[in-house]
Design a protein around this motif. Structure first.
Motif, PDB file in Angstrom:
ATOM      1  N   VAL A  89       3.229  -7.114  -2.376  1.00 37.10           N
ATOM      2  CA  VAL A  89       2.365  -6.320  -1.980  1.00 37.10           C
ATOM      3  C   VAL A  89       0.999  -6.843  -2.727  1.00 37.10           C
ATOM      4  CG1 VAL A  89       2.049  -4.132  -1.512  1.00 37.10           C
ATOM      5  CG2 VAL A  89       4.008  -4.658  -0.874  1.00 37.10           C
TER       6      VAL A  89
ATOM      7  N   GLU E 154       9.356  -2.397   4.672  1.00 40.32           N
ATOM      8  CA  GLU E 154       8.825  -3.576   3.681  1.00 40.32           C
ATOM      9  C   GLU E 154       7.891  -4.857   4.606  1.00 40.32           C
ATOM     10  OE1 GLU E 154       6.352  -2.832   1.715  1.00 40.32           O
ATOM     11  OE2 GLU E 154       6.814  -1.784   0.120  1.00 40.32           O
ATOM     12  N   ALA E 185       1.844   0.396   2.838  1.00 36.35           N
ATOM     13  CA  ALA E 185       2.036   0.413   1.047  1.00 36.35           C
ATOM     14  C   ALA E 185       2.272   1.460   0.476  1.00 36.35           C
ATOM     15  CB  ALA E 185       1.472  -0.805  -0.285  1.00 36.35           C
TER      16      ALA E 185
END
Lengths: 117, 93, 153, 112, 524
Positions: A89, E154, E185
């Protein structure tokens, strides 16, 4: 109060989360925002990996292990997964910040904003 | 104004989280441990791996690891997609 | 590009980093570590090269095409190992008891036998390949992009 | 499924389809009764505004921001109040998250 | 055939993953573009078939359990043991309902993208990410394990964010993608934290096992708050909706419907958490009213913001928030009366039917509308409705599809939006008349705002700049017509659809014990 001493790692992870929330709310620099998210991830990882600890436990690997109890293994696997996910991420977020800087010449979340209303 | 409201809400949230953390089992003494005990006992026989963590990661929770590898693949694909060489003619903003 | 001393040392050191990373990948089922960790170690070597040399130099020797193929291959091996157990159930550890990596260690503490673990060592290898290729590609792409260049499509 | 089996009520979709087909046929019939001698590109198709000059096409078109002008004008205060939280800053989104989270946990712990 | 049915849950998730890994390899070979398109369509066709047979099986037989790595797929708990150890997929009526929604939208989006993406750079990675997004959503819908749910959440968010930022040389695109990934996130981390709390108390990760052992402690309530709010943020419920217009607006057309579907997959996860995980323990009236209030606020604020917009996709994005409110309203009414058998039988079940039916209807017509908006963007290069005019002359198909979508979203009878909205109006009227009136008012404003855009964009004099505009290519029209066909079909036979796919989903949500027993049944 002795609870706090007992559960210190858990309280520490909650405090890390709170500090990270402070950062993501009040820091307008996008890089700092990303650092806040990384910190939040560390807090959650600390919490999960601390859940599995047994006092005096060994790492759950049988190769030449001294006798004694073993710490729980599932939280370690979950943390491993979660760390890799966070790396992924973060890489993507940093890429987007690079592009934001390219396109607008700024990485302030207020000044680089084009969409509103 | 925004700062004050934000701080108050943040403090409320932090108070809940910290007080919640005090209710978790004491550090170092997890109480029900059925699933983990099963894994620690049987990992060597069932998967043949000395490292229990490796057997959890790849065997007992293998799908999570496939998902994790997929996430890494997704992120790499995403980064390379965003940093691709592209024609600059479409113009900014 | 840094000074000649740095470049020479980095050139020699990268080999050791590579070997250590491969060791961590190969012994994932016996010691702490595994595909992700070992892959990250190897990529740290790539980052060292990136610091010592310039990203353009590295671009000449590492092609994105190759990294892309490596990454896809690693991911495919992983998924296919999952499919291979489909005779029983997806992700069934079908190699336990077979000649390759099929031995079962004695219960309890032991000194560790490399040929154990069923498909776990193979999966570690696949994941390691994937992580090395993927993270190197990301690091290189960001370094090149920051200099105003792009990797070839 | 008592509610969805609407039978022959006014809003049964089959009835609406029949009505739409009937309307379509009526429109076609009406269209066929129009002038047959219409020629494209001649003065027949020009717009006539009592001799006043016809503005160019861009100005004849009512832009979307001008439609419902009165609606927005009368609800000016509602809109200024509603636009204020929609700042488009990502930090504000997260502040809302923290606020709602704090309140939700409060409600759940007390009343859940 | 038996093998296929047994293994369908994992094949549906694993095949798109393999496709995503293989697409970069295929594209590198010679003549790769064509090969890749054929390969993508073939894989998706296979998956459609698998989803169909799995749906038949689940509706006929009941919940299907799939345990990874065990010696048999149904063996969720090891012999002589009391808790599940391995990851479980658990497919019930609600999961397969979401699976159908996502699959049909993905098929339409993929076909639409084939021409839309022609000549663009980075196509291989684009399609790869499409498949990853699809796999993430399907995994989220099928999984029966909390941590696995986080992982798939995710996957879907990262793939969605990368796709949303696809047009990187436009500043707004990168901004929309960045906002989406920040939101995702953080909500995913909150979900993970809640999973940690649940794991600390019960030492299991399977949803059924946690629900079985759940004790309603204070920590459980904190975990519920974290899970629910994180998922409400992902599904864009007011007041956590603000990222949605930014992201939906900038995403390229083939992907906007997919990101929209990802939001409703989060809604599925929210229902899973409130109904299945916490089920009988919580004060359902309170929670139900919270859901209703969030729903009504979403409906009202979403639609009022939408009328005001001048950007066509942004307007549609605000409508997506507003329509999400209908779903929450319907299911919230069901949740509020779930402990009252008389009210549940009288109107609660139908209200939930309406809320769940609205998911499939809304995803279809909103996907169609997003596609028409992007078709306009494809031809004239702007999304600003102020600059549009007279487009119906040259883009007849697009205009027709726009009208179908607009009538469906406003709830005009022969289209599907009306069916689910009628269910919601009638049942909510029995619960609380005021809420029903608000719902009807919102529909009215919706119709008004779509009329406004239709008037501004498609009618009026033909602007000189757009005299040469052509109709969009064939694959885009085919993609849109698939959705239009479904909209009309669902509108004409709503009773059939409700009976075959929606009612099983509602029953699956209400029947918490069945979900738990499918896994924990062997436990004394």
């Amino acid at each position: 109060m002795e609870n706090i001493a007992d559960n210190f790692p858990f309280v520490a992870s909650a405090l890390l989360l709170a500090v990270a929330f402070y950062i993501v709310i009040f820091r307008k620099n996008l890089i700092k925002l990303i650092m806040g998210i990384a910190m939040m991830a560390s807090g959650v990882n600390l919490f999960i990996v601390a859940l599995g600890y047994r006092t005096g436990g060994n790492a759950p690997i049988y190769t030449d292990v001294p006798p004694g109890p073993m710490v729980l293994s599932v939280p370690q696997a979950l943390t491993l997964t979660s760390i890799v996910i966070n790396v992924a991420v973060l890489a993507l977020m940093l890429t987007m910040v690079i592009h934001t800087y390219r396109n607008t010449g700024d990485i302030d979340s207020e000044k680089s904003r084009k969409l509103k209303g | 104004m925004r700062r004050a409201i934000g701080l108050i809400l943040l403090l409320v949230l932090a108070a809940f989280l910290v007080s919640g953390m005090l209710l978790v089992h004491p550090f170092g003494a997890p109480y029900p441990t059925d699933m983990d005990d099963y894994i620690i006992e049987n990992a060597q026989n069932q998967t043949g791996s000395n490292s229990v963590v490796a057997s959890v990661v790849f065997d007992y929770r293998g799908l999570d690891t496939l998902g994790e590898a997929t996430i890494l693949f997704t992120a790499v694909t995403g980064v390379l997609l965003l940093l691709r060489a592209q024609k600059r003619k479409e113009g900014g903003s | 590009m840094l000074s000649k001393i740095v470049r020479t040392v980095a050139n020699q050191l990268v080999l050791f980093i590579l070997i250590f990373g491969l060791y961590v990948i190969a012994h994932g089922h016996l010691t702490p570590g595994g595909g992700f960790q070992g892959g990250a170690v190897v990529v740290s070597g790539v980052v060292m090269l990136l610091v010592a040399f310039s990203s353009q130099d590295l671009k000449k020797s590492v092609r994105e095409r190759v990294l892309s193929i490596m990454e896809s291959t690693g991911a495919l091996i992983f998924a296919i190992l999952g499919f291979a157990g489909l005779g029983t159930v997806f992700f069934y550890n079908f190699l336990v008891g077979s000649p390759i990596f099929g031995r079962i260690p004695p219960t309890g503490p032991n000194s560790g036998d490399f040929w154990t673990g069923g498909f776990i060592p193979l999966m570690n290898f696949a994941v390691g390949l994937k992580v090395i290729a993927g993270l190197s590609a990301v690091v290189l792409a960001i370094a090149l992009f920051a200099r105003g260049e792009e990797m070839e499509e | 499924m008592s509610v969805i089996g609407y039978g022959y009520a006014v809003w049964a979709p089959l009835i609406w389809i029949v009505v739409l087909v009937v309307i379509g046929v009526m429109v076609l019939v009406w269209r066929n009764r129009g002038q047959k001698g219409y020629k494209k590109g001649t003065a027949q198709t020009d717009i006539f505004l009592s001799g006043a000059r016809v503005p160019p096409e861009e100005q004849r078109h009512v832009k979307s921001e001008n439609i419902y002008w009165g609606f927005f004008e009368s609800l000016k205060e509602l809109y200024s109040g509603m636009m204020k939280p929609h700042t488009g800053i990502v930090n504000d989104y997260l502040l809302w998250l923290v606020g709602v989270l704090a309140i939700a946990i409060l409600i759940l712990v007390v009343a859940g | 055939m038996d093998f296929l049915v047994t293994n369908a849950p994992i094949l549906i998730v694993a095949l798109p993953l393999v496709a995503a890994f293989a697409i970069p390899l295929i594209s590198l070979s010679r003549g790769g573009d064509r090969g890749r398109n054929v390969f993508s369509l073939a894989i998706l066709g296979l998956i459609v078939f698998l989803v169909a047979i799995l749906a038949r099986d689940v509706h006929a037989v009941g919940i299907r359990v799939y345990t990874f790595g065990a010696t048999a797929a149904e063996l969720a708990i090891p012999h002589g043991y009391t808790v599940p150890v391995r990851i479980i997929f658990e497919v019930d009526g609600m999961s397969i309902f979401m699976g159908l929604v996502i699959t049909i939208v993905a098929l339409a989006s993929l076909i639409y993208s084939l021409h839309f993406m022609k000549g663009q750079t980075g196509q291989a990675r684009f399609y790869s990410l499409m498949f990853l997004l699809y796999a993430g959503m399907m995994g989220l819908a099928f999984t029966g394990d909390m941590f696995n749910l986080f992982v798939f959440l995710e996957i879907a968010s990262i793939a969605g964010a990368a796709l949303a930022a696809y047009r990187t040389n436009r500043a707004d695109a990168v901004e929309g993608g960045f906002k989406y990934i920040v939101i995702s996130a953080i909500s995913a981390l909150l979900v993970l934290f809640a999973i940690g709390i649940l794991y600390a108390q019960y030492n299991v990760l399977s949803i059924a096992a946690i629900a079985h052992f759940m004790q309603h402690t204070t920590l459980d309530m904190i975990a519920l708050g974290l899970l629910a709010i994180a998922l409400v943020m992902k599904l864009a419920g007011v007041p956590l909706h603000m990222w949605a217009p930014d992201t939906y607006t900038v995403a390229p057309a083939g992907t906007t419907p997919m990101i929209l579907a990802a939001s409703y997959t989060s809604m599925y996860a929210l229902y899973r958490v409130t109904f299945t995980l916490y089920g009988g323990l919580i004060n359902t009236t309170t929670i139900g009213w919270i859901v209703i209030i969030v729903g009504v606020l979403s409906m009202f604020i979403g639609v009022m913001m939408a009328v005001h917009q001048t950007d066509i996709k942004r307007m549609m994005a605000y409508h997506a928030i507003s329509q999400g409110g209908y779903m929450l309203l319907g299911v919230g009414v069901g949740l509020a009366v779930i402990t009252n058998p008389a009210a549940l039988a009288n109107y609660g079940r139908d209200a939930m039917n309406g809320g769940i039916f609205h998911i499939i209807n809304h995803v279809f017509y909103k996907a169609l509308l997003f596609m028409t908006a992007e078709a306009i963007f494809f031809r004239i290069g702007t999304r600003d409705t102020n600059k549009m005019g007279g487009l119906a002359r040259n883009m007849k198909w697009t205009a027709a599809f726009y009208v179908i979508g607009a009538l469906a979203i406003s709830g005009i009878p022969p289209f599907n939006g009306f069916a689910s909205k009628l269910l919601i109006y009638e049942t909510v009227l029995k619960f609380s008349p005021v809420l029903s009136v608000i719902a009807m008012f919102v529909s009215l404003v919706t119709l008004a705002s779509f009329t406004k855009v239709f008037y501004a964009a498609f009618t009026g004099p033909e602007l000189p700049a757009y005299k040469k505009v052509k109709e969009v290519p064939k694959s885009m029209i085919i993609g849109m017509s698939i959705l239009a066909a479904f909209i009309i079909f669902f509108g004409i036979f709503p009773g059939l659809i409700v009976n075959t796919i929606v009612a099983p989903a509602t029953n699956a949500l209400i029947d918490q014990a069945g979900y738990i027993n499918a896994v924990m049944g062997a436990v004394p």
